[in-house]
Write a protein that holds these residues in place. Structure first.
Motif, short mmCIF file in Angstrom:
data_model
loop_
_atom_site.label_atom_id
_atom_site.label_comp_id
_atom_site.label_asym_id
_atom_site.label_seq_id
_atom_site.Cartn_x
_atom_site.Cartn_y
_atom_site.Cartn_z
N SER A 1 165.28 6.91 62.79
CA SER A 1 164.58 5.90 62.02
C SER A 1 165.28 5.85 60.66
N LEU A 2 165.84 4.69 60.33
CA LEU A 2 166.74 4.62 59.18
C LEU A 2 166.03 4.49 57.84
N ASP A 3 164.90 3.84 57.79
CA ASP A 3 164.27 3.63 56.49
C ASP A 3 162.79 3.98 56.49
N PHE A 4 162.39 4.82 57.44
CA PHE A 4 161.00 5.26 57.45
C PHE A 4 160.92 6.59 58.20
N GLN A 5 159.82 7.28 58.00
CA GLN A 5 159.60 8.54 58.69
C GLN A 5 158.69 8.31 59.90
N ALA A 6 158.96 9.06 60.94
CA ALA A 6 158.18 8.90 62.17
C ALA A 6 157.90 10.27 62.78
N THR A 7 156.64 10.67 62.78
CA THR A 7 156.29 11.93 63.43
C THR A 7 156.31 11.78 64.95
N THR A 8 156.27 10.56 65.41
CA THR A 8 156.27 10.31 66.85
C THR A 8 157.33 9.27 67.20
N MET A 9 158.13 9.56 68.18
CA MET A 9 159.10 8.61 68.71
C MET A 9 158.92 8.59 70.23
N PHE A 10 159.44 7.55 70.84
CA PHE A 10 159.23 7.37 72.27
C PHE A 10 160.56 7.12 72.96
N TRP A 11 160.67 7.60 74.18
CA TRP A 11 161.88 7.37 74.97
C TRP A 11 161.51 6.61 76.24
N TYR A 12 162.32 5.57 76.50
CA TYR A 12 162.11 4.73 77.67
C TYR A 12 163.40 4.73 78.51
N ARG A 13 163.22 4.36 79.77
CA ARG A 13 164.36 4.18 80.65
C ARG A 13 164.17 2.83 81.34
N GLN A 14 165.28 2.14 81.53
CA GLN A 14 165.21 0.82 82.16
C GLN A 14 166.33 0.68 83.16
N PRO B 1 168.30 -1.73 86.14
CA PRO B 1 168.63 -3.16 86.18
C PRO B 1 167.50 -4.00 86.78
N LYS B 2 167.23 -5.10 86.13
CA LYS B 2 166.23 -6.08 86.57
C LYS B 2 164.81 -5.51 86.62
N GLN B 3 164.59 -4.41 85.93
CA GLN B 3 163.25 -3.84 85.87
C GLN B 3 162.77 -3.77 84.43
N SER B 4 161.48 -3.49 84.27
CA SER B 4 160.92 -3.37 82.94
C SER B 4 161.18 -1.98 82.36
N LEU B 5 160.83 -1.80 81.10
CA LEU B 5 160.98 -0.49 80.48
C LEU B 5 159.91 0.46 81.02
N MET B 6 160.34 1.68 81.30
CA MET B 6 159.41 2.72 81.74
C MET B 6 159.36 3.83 80.71
N LEU B 7 158.17 4.11 80.21
CA LEU B 7 158.02 5.19 79.24
C LEU B 7 158.30 6.52 79.91
N MET B 8 159.21 7.30 79.32
CA MET B 8 159.54 8.61 79.85
C MET B 8 158.74 9.71 79.16
N ALA B 9 158.74 9.65 77.82
CA ALA B 9 158.13 10.76 77.08
C ALA B 9 157.86 10.35 75.64
N THR B 10 156.93 11.10 75.04
CA THR B 10 156.60 10.94 73.63
C THR B 10 157.17 12.15 72.90
N SER B 11 157.98 11.89 71.90
CA SER B 11 158.63 12.94 71.13
C SER B 11 157.82 13.22 69.88
N ASN B 12 157.41 14.46 69.68
CA ASN B 12 156.54 14.83 68.57
C ASN B 12 157.29 15.75 67.61
N GLU B 13 157.37 15.36 66.35
CA GLU B 13 158.08 16.15 65.36
C GLU B 13 157.46 17.53 65.22
N GLY B 14 158.28 18.55 65.40
CA GLY B 14 157.83 19.92 65.21
C GLY B 14 157.05 20.51 66.36
#
Lengths: 116, 111
Positions: free
Chosen positions: A25-38, A40-53
């Protein structure tokens, strides 16, 4: 506005190697980030929630030992695809939201991973 | 999270308004409606969001029905660069914020 940066934007590697993808995150802090996988020709699928610390929270069916997530600072989360195989080839996208105020999620431009 | 239903695809003539519908009949009182779009091989781009009042920004307008069970995203003058997949998501803000994406609407703007 809020910007989320991913690196690399694309990577090609041999089967059996591990690949690390960074999400910042370039100009803000984020205690939580998310990772998706996509796929071909499908929607985004949430893989995991990344928690700081603390440990990441994985969605059902996502192998935590396969997809290692580290969120060591308020502006950086990494996803490591361990012992990658051709079936792991996909488009990986991260997102984050500024902590303050009612702001929307912002997404990185994704990482195209191709395993040969 | 409330599920959303969108038509799988739509066409729109260049220069005309594109109206993209979304049904979210099980939305709860504190869930917002968010719209994103994804141009091929890029990450999703935020467009607009709202709770119950209609919203407008430089990209689009969001019209939410009075019962909040559906909404419409309006691109007032579609251009070829608006060709993308548009996702409607409902979520309570500031609560973990996982976004679960549906299949979206693939909008094709025709010259």
């Amino acid at each position: 506005g809020a910007v989320v940066s991913q690196h690399p934007s694309w990577v090609i590697c041999k089967s059996g190697t591990s690949v690390k993808i960074e999400c910042r995150s370039l100009d803000f802090q984020a205690t939580t980030m998310f990772w998706y996988r996509q796929f071909p020709k499908q929607s985004l699928m949430l893989m995991a929630t990344s928690n700081e610390g603390s440990k990441a929270t994985y969605e059902q069916g996502v192998e935590k030992d396969k997809f290692l997530i580290n969120h060591a600072s308020l502006t950086l989360s990494t996803l490591t695809v361990t012992s990658a195989h051709p079936e792991d080839s996909s488009f990986y996208i991260c997102s984050a939201r500024p902590e303050l105020g009612n702001q929307p999620q912002h997404f990185g431009d994704g990482t195209r991973l191709s395993i040969l | 999270d409330a599920k959303t239903t969108q038509p799988p695809s739509m066409d729109c003539a260049e220069g005309r308004a594109a109206n993209l519908p979304c049904n979210h009949s099980t939305i709860s009182g504190n869930e917002y409606v968010y719209w994103y779009r994804q141009i091929h091989s890029q990450g999703p781009q935020y467009i607009i969001h709202g709770l119950k009042n209609n919203e407008t920004n430089e990209m689009a307008s969001l019209i939410i029905t009075e019962d909040r069970k559906s909404s419409t995203l309006i691109l007032p003058h579609a251009t070829l660069r608006d060709t993308a997949v548009y996702y409607c998501i409902v979520r309570v803000p500031n609560t973990g914020n996982q976004f679960y994406f549906g299949t979206g609407t693939s909008l094709t703007v025709i010259p």
